[in-house]
Design an enzyme around this catalytic site. Structure first.
Site, PDB file in Angstrom:
ATOM      1  N   ASP A 158       6.923  -7.747 -18.391  1.00  0.00           N
ATOM      2  CA  ASP A 158       7.774  -8.417 -17.652  1.00  0.00           C
ATOM      3  C   ASP A 158       7.392  -9.079 -16.413  1.00  0.00           C
ATOM      4  O   ASP A 158       8.382  -9.349 -15.497  1.00  0.00           O
ATOM      5  CB  ASP A 158       9.045  -7.706 -17.958  1.00  0.00           C
ATOM      6  CG  ASP A 158       9.512  -7.339 -19.126  1.00  0.00           C
ATOM      7  OD1 ASP A 158       9.046  -7.974 -20.051  1.00  0.00           O
ATOM      8  OD2 ASP A 158      10.195  -6.082 -19.184  1.00  0.00           O
ATOM      9  N   LYS A 171       4.886 -13.325 -17.133  1.00  0.00           N
ATOM     10  CA  LYS A 171       3.794 -14.131 -17.950  1.00  0.00           C
ATOM     11  C   LYS A 171       4.216 -15.514 -18.602  1.00  0.00           C
ATOM     12  O   LYS A 171       3.414 -16.634 -18.616  1.00  0.00           O
ATOM     13  CB  LYS A 171       3.084 -13.250 -19.033  1.00  0.00           C
ATOM     14  CG  LYS A 171       2.595 -11.767 -18.382  1.00  0.00           C
ATOM     15  CD  LYS A 171       2.131 -11.036 -19.492  1.00  0.00           C
ATOM     16  CE  LYS A 171       3.267 -10.348 -20.369  1.00  0.00           C
ATOM     17  NZ  LYS A 171       4.176  -9.538 -19.489  1.00  0.00           N
ATOM     18  N   GLN A 185       2.808  -7.859 -22.880  1.00  0.00           N
ATOM     19  CA  GLN A 185       2.950  -6.538 -22.308  1.00  0.00           C
ATOM     20  C   GLN A 185       2.533  -6.449 -20.838  1.00  0.00           C
ATOM     21  O   GLN A 185       2.171  -7.534 -20.488  1.00  0.00           O
ATOM     22  CB  GLN A 185       2.516  -5.591 -23.196  1.00  0.00           C
ATOM     23  CG  GLN A 185       3.004  -5.837 -24.689  1.00  0.00           C
ATOM     24  CD  GLN A 185       2.511  -5.013 -25.986  1.00  0.00           C
ATOM     25  OE1 GLN A 185       1.343  -4.742 -25.686  1.00  0.00           O
ATOM     26  NE2 GLN A 185       3.027  -4.708 -27.033  1.00  0.00           N
TER      27      GLN A 185
HETATM   28  P1  GDP Z   1       7.153 -11.690 -19.313  1.00  0.00           P
HETATM   29  O1  GDP Z   1       7.450 -10.684 -20.519  1.00  0.00           O
HETATM   30  O2  GDP Z   1       5.962 -11.355 -18.414  1.00  0.00           O
HETATM   31  O3  GDP Z   1       7.246 -13.164 -19.607  1.00  0.00           O
HETATM   32  O4  GDP Z   1       8.413 -11.741 -18.520  1.00  0.00           O
HETATM   33  P2  GDP Z   1      10.001 -11.718 -18.580  1.00  0.00           P
HETATM   34  O5  GDP Z   1      10.387 -13.147 -19.203  1.00  0.00           O
HETATM   35  O6  GDP Z   1      10.338 -10.693 -19.619  1.00  0.00           O
HETATM   36  O7  GDP Z   1      10.564 -11.459 -17.187  1.00  0.00           O
HETATM   37  C1  GDP Z   1      10.673 -12.121 -16.163  1.00  0.00           C
HETATM   38  C2  GDP Z   1      11.900 -12.572 -15.538  1.00  0.00           C
HETATM   39  O8  GDP Z   1      11.784 -12.828 -14.134  1.00  0.00           O
HETATM   40  C3  GDP Z   1      12.442 -13.442 -16.558  1.00  0.00           C
HETATM   41  O9  GDP Z   1      14.216 -13.488 -16.220  1.00  0.00           O
HETATM   42  C4  GDP Z   1      12.119 -14.755 -15.753  1.00  0.00           C
HETATM   43  O10 GDP Z   1      13.108 -15.999 -16.015  1.00  0.00           O
HETATM   44  C5  GDP Z   1      12.210 -14.353 -14.228  1.00  0.00           C
HETATM   45  N1  GDP Z   1      11.048 -14.876 -13.336  1.00  0.00           N
HETATM   46  C6  GDP Z   1       9.776 -15.301 -13.505  1.00  0.00           C
HETATM   47  N2  GDP Z   1       9.150 -15.642 -12.169  1.00  0.00           N
HETATM   48  C7  GDP Z   1      10.508 -15.694 -11.360  1.00  0.00           C
HETATM   49  C8  GDP Z   1      10.464 -15.907 -10.086  1.00  0.00           C
HETATM   50  O11 GDP Z   1       9.441 -16.080  -9.236  1.00  0.00           O
HETATM   51  N3  GDP Z   1      11.721 -15.756  -9.266  1.00  0.00           N
HETATM   52  C9  GDP Z   1      12.718 -15.185 -10.026  1.00  0.00           C
HETATM   53  N4  GDP Z   1      13.940 -15.199  -9.523  1.00  0.00           N
HETATM   54  N5  GDP Z   1      12.670 -14.958 -11.228  1.00  0.00           N
HETATM   55  C10 GDP Z   1      11.433 -15.060 -12.037  1.00  0.00           C
HETATM   56  P1  IMO Z   2       6.447  -8.563 -22.549  1.00  0.00           P
HETATM   57  O1  IMO Z   2       5.341  -9.358 -23.241  1.00  0.00           O
HETATM   58  C1  IMO Z   2       8.279  -4.734 -21.026  1.00  0.00           C
HETATM   59  C2  IMO Z   2       7.441  -1.275 -23.697  1.00  0.00           C
HETATM   60  C3  IMO Z   2       8.825  -0.719 -24.137  1.00  0.00           C
HETATM   61  C4  IMO Z   2       8.327   0.982 -24.447  1.00  0.00           C
HETATM   62  C5  IMO Z   2       6.865   0.899 -24.560  1.00  0.00           C
HETATM   63  C6  IMO Z   2       6.484   1.163 -26.173  1.00  0.00           C
HETATM   64  O2  IMO Z   2       7.736  -9.095 -22.351  1.00  0.00           O
HETATM   65  O3  IMO Z   2       5.883  -8.135 -21.254  1.00  0.00           O
HETATM   66  P2  IMO Z   2       6.947  -0.626 -28.407  1.00  0.00           P
HETATM   67  O4  IMO Z   2       8.187  -1.066 -28.893  1.00  0.00           O
HETATM   68  O5  IMO Z   2       5.914  -1.543 -28.017  1.00  0.00           O
HETATM   69  O6  IMO Z   2       6.372   0.470 -29.115  1.00  0.00           O
HETATM   70  O7  IMO Z   2       7.465   0.138 -26.925  1.00  0.00           O
HETATM   71  O8  IMO Z   2       6.429  -0.326 -24.327  1.00  0.00           O
HETATM   72  N1  IMO Z   2       7.098  -2.409 -23.869  1.00  0.00           N
HETATM   73  C7  IMO Z   2       7.264  -3.437 -22.963  1.00  0.00           C
HETATM   74  N2  IMO Z   2       7.900  -3.531 -21.681  1.00  0.00           N
HETATM   75  N3  IMO Z   2       7.834  -5.992 -21.584  1.00  0.00           N
HETATM   76  C8  IMO Z   2       7.014  -5.819 -22.852  1.00  0.00           C
HETATM   77  O9  IMO Z   2       6.347  -6.952 -23.103  1.00  0.00           O
HETATM   78  C9  IMO Z   2       6.974  -4.716 -23.491  1.00  0.00           C
HETATM   79  N4  IMO Z   2       6.404  -4.500 -24.555  1.00  0.00           N
HETATM   80  C10 IMO Z   2       6.606  -3.138 -25.127  1.00  0.00           C
HETATM   81  O10 IMO Z   2       9.675  -0.707 -23.457  1.00  0.00           O
HETATM   82  O11 IMO Z   2       8.331   1.623 -23.076  1.00  0.00           O
HETATM   83 MG    MG Z   3       9.079  -9.903 -21.021  1.00  0.00          MG
END
Ligand code: GDP
Ligand code: IMO
Ligand code: MG
Length: 438
Positions: A13, A16, A223
């Protein structure tokens, strides 16, 4: 030659999806190479806000090929939901290609994900319960079903019959759960197979040809490095094979290491984690709550994209950052969510731990030691300015620049992109990641 890997450098999260969405314009192929529906990548662009679990973040560029490669495990139902959601919102998905070698998440994977977590009790990992890790476990134990099997009705029927008997024994006799029904699975998966059939192809051959032709290829990680089965905070990790670190990209798409031109690590300007497991800099106080809720107004508060769970928040962990930078051979950093740090009097970076009375700058292998690690912090002066409109380094307050410089010094990796908001254009680009565009 010019394949670039974008990986998560913390616990997932990191943003990416957002970073891939920005850079996708400069390449011809975007390939998701690992994980399954446990991933949740958020993209905010002209067409709105999207949460993608399987489809690459490059899908918004209709002239690029978007691949879900053999390194991904696919829940056909979820894939169809995602395809339909995009079509309903006028996003062209005709450029999507799904690997015939990818493994399929079956209903028993989701059931076992739930039951295994229940069995773990207080030691639960906090999985996403999407069946992703159990599907990878079956892949490795050679009891998986691949997309190619799913598309062949005779083979699928045979494999389903054979595997379901074993899985129902496991579910009922070992876990005490309810058995799954053969005919329902057969009908549901046959129906899903017909819907995904037009998208299926040989993604490995497509990537290899593009690589031979010197096309720019973007490999989208899922991840985060600290969730990796080998290098992460085991056992509080995910079971994906290939791994979530950069080395997994070659395995996940089918190219050799020499084809990787650059590894870009995505870090948040602080630390988050969903699920259980050690997190030395976690803040279980008002500052942690503030980090989590800063983004409430623009919809970026720290709650999981896949499960909606509150993310645990804390200060940037420089010990782990140095570790994941080295582990991935990182040459470029995309630092996200700098805007979230506006309004803090002080900002901290952990630069070492105290463990059992000793100071260390290296993360320990032992879970018990990592759990007991007490962070030592460097303290930085915060800033009140809203930085979400910054588009060049000089637009940032001096305190923010000092903070960024320190992360570069700790990791020994240059920060080439600073994200200051969730939208595509909300970024300071110091260096493009594809050589030809520099
Ligand atoms: P990923 O799994 O790595 O693609 O990340 P996620 O989408 O799960 O979580 C990242 C969160 O941060 C999302 O809600 C994005 O919209 C938000 N986000 C990404 N870059 C920025 C930033 O520079 N500023 C803010 N405020 N939010 C961001
Ligand atoms: P993105 O691509 C955040 C975490 C789960 C849990 C552990 C194992 O959005 O960054 P699983 O269901 O994979 O067996 O869970 O890994 N986890 C993530 N946490 N972002 C992810 O993907 C994750 N993918 C798995 O929360 O702690
Ligand atoms: Mg994510």
């Amino acid at each position: 030659m010019p394949a670039v890997v974008i990986i998560g450098a913390q616990w997932g999260d990191e943003g990416k999806g957002r970073v891939v969405d920005y850079h996708a314009k400069n390449c011809s192929i975007i390939a998701r190479y690992s994980a399954g529906t446990n991933a949740g990548h958020t993209i905010v662009n002209d067409q709105g806000k999207f949460s993608l679990h399987l489809i690459p973040a490059g899908i918004f560029y209709s002239d690029k090929k978007c691949l879900i490669t053999h390194g991904v495990v696919i829940d056909p139902d979820e894939l169809i939901i995602e395809i339909n959601m995009l079509k309903d919102r006028s996003v062209d998905v005709s450029n999507l290609i799904i690997s015939n070698r990818a493994h399929v998440i079956m209903p028993w994977h989701k059931v076992i994900d739930e039951l295994e977590e229940l069995k773990r009790g207080k030691n639960a990992i906090g999985t996403t319960k999407t069946g992703t890790s159990p599907a990878f476990i079956d892949k490795v134990s050679r009891n998986g079903i691949r997309i190619a099997d799913l598309l062949d009705k005779t083979i699928f029927e045979k494999k389903l019959k054979l595997l379901l008997e074993d899985k129902n024994n496991l579910i009922t006799k070992y876990y005490g759960g309810k058995p799954l029904e053969y005919t329902k699975i057969l009908n549901d998966y046959n129906k899903a197979a017909d819907q995904i059939r037009p998208f299926v192809g040989d993604t490995m051959a497509i990537v290899q040809k593009a690589d031979d032709n010197g096309e720019a290829i973007l490999l989208e990680g899922a991840q985060g490095s600290l969730l990796d089965i080998d290098s992460g905070t085991y056992p509080y990790v995910t079971s994906a094979v290939p791994s979530s670190i950069a080395a997994g990209a070659c395995i996940g798409v089918g190219i050799g290491p020499k084809s990787i031109q650059k590894v870009v690590g995505v870090f948040k300007a602080y630390q988050t984690r969903v699920g259980e497991g050690p997190m030395p800099t976690e803040l279980k106080d008002a500052i942690g709550d503030k980090l989590r809720n800063q983004g409430i107004e623009d919809g970026t508060a720290e709650y999981g994209t896949t499960t909606g769970r509150p993310r645990r928040c804390g200060w940037f962990d420089g010990v782990l950052a140095k570790y994941t930078a080295r582990l991935n051979g990182m040459e470029s950093i995309a630092l996200t969510r700098l805007d979230t740090l506006s309004g803090f009097k002080e900002i901290k970076i952990c630069t070492s731990y105290n463990i059992n009375g000793f100071k260390t700058k290296v993360p320990p292998a032992s879970l018990e030691e990592l759990n007991s690690a007490v962070p030592n912090y460097e303290v930085f002066q915060g800033w009140d300015e809203d930085v979400s409109n910054a588009r060049k380094l000089s637009d940032l307050p001096k305190q923010a620049r000092t903070f960024i410089n320190r992360i570069e010094a700790i990791t020994s990796v240059p920060i080439d992109m600073i994200s200051v908001g969730p939208k595509r254009e909300q970024a300071i680009i110091l260096k493009q990641i594809f050589e030809e565009n520099e």
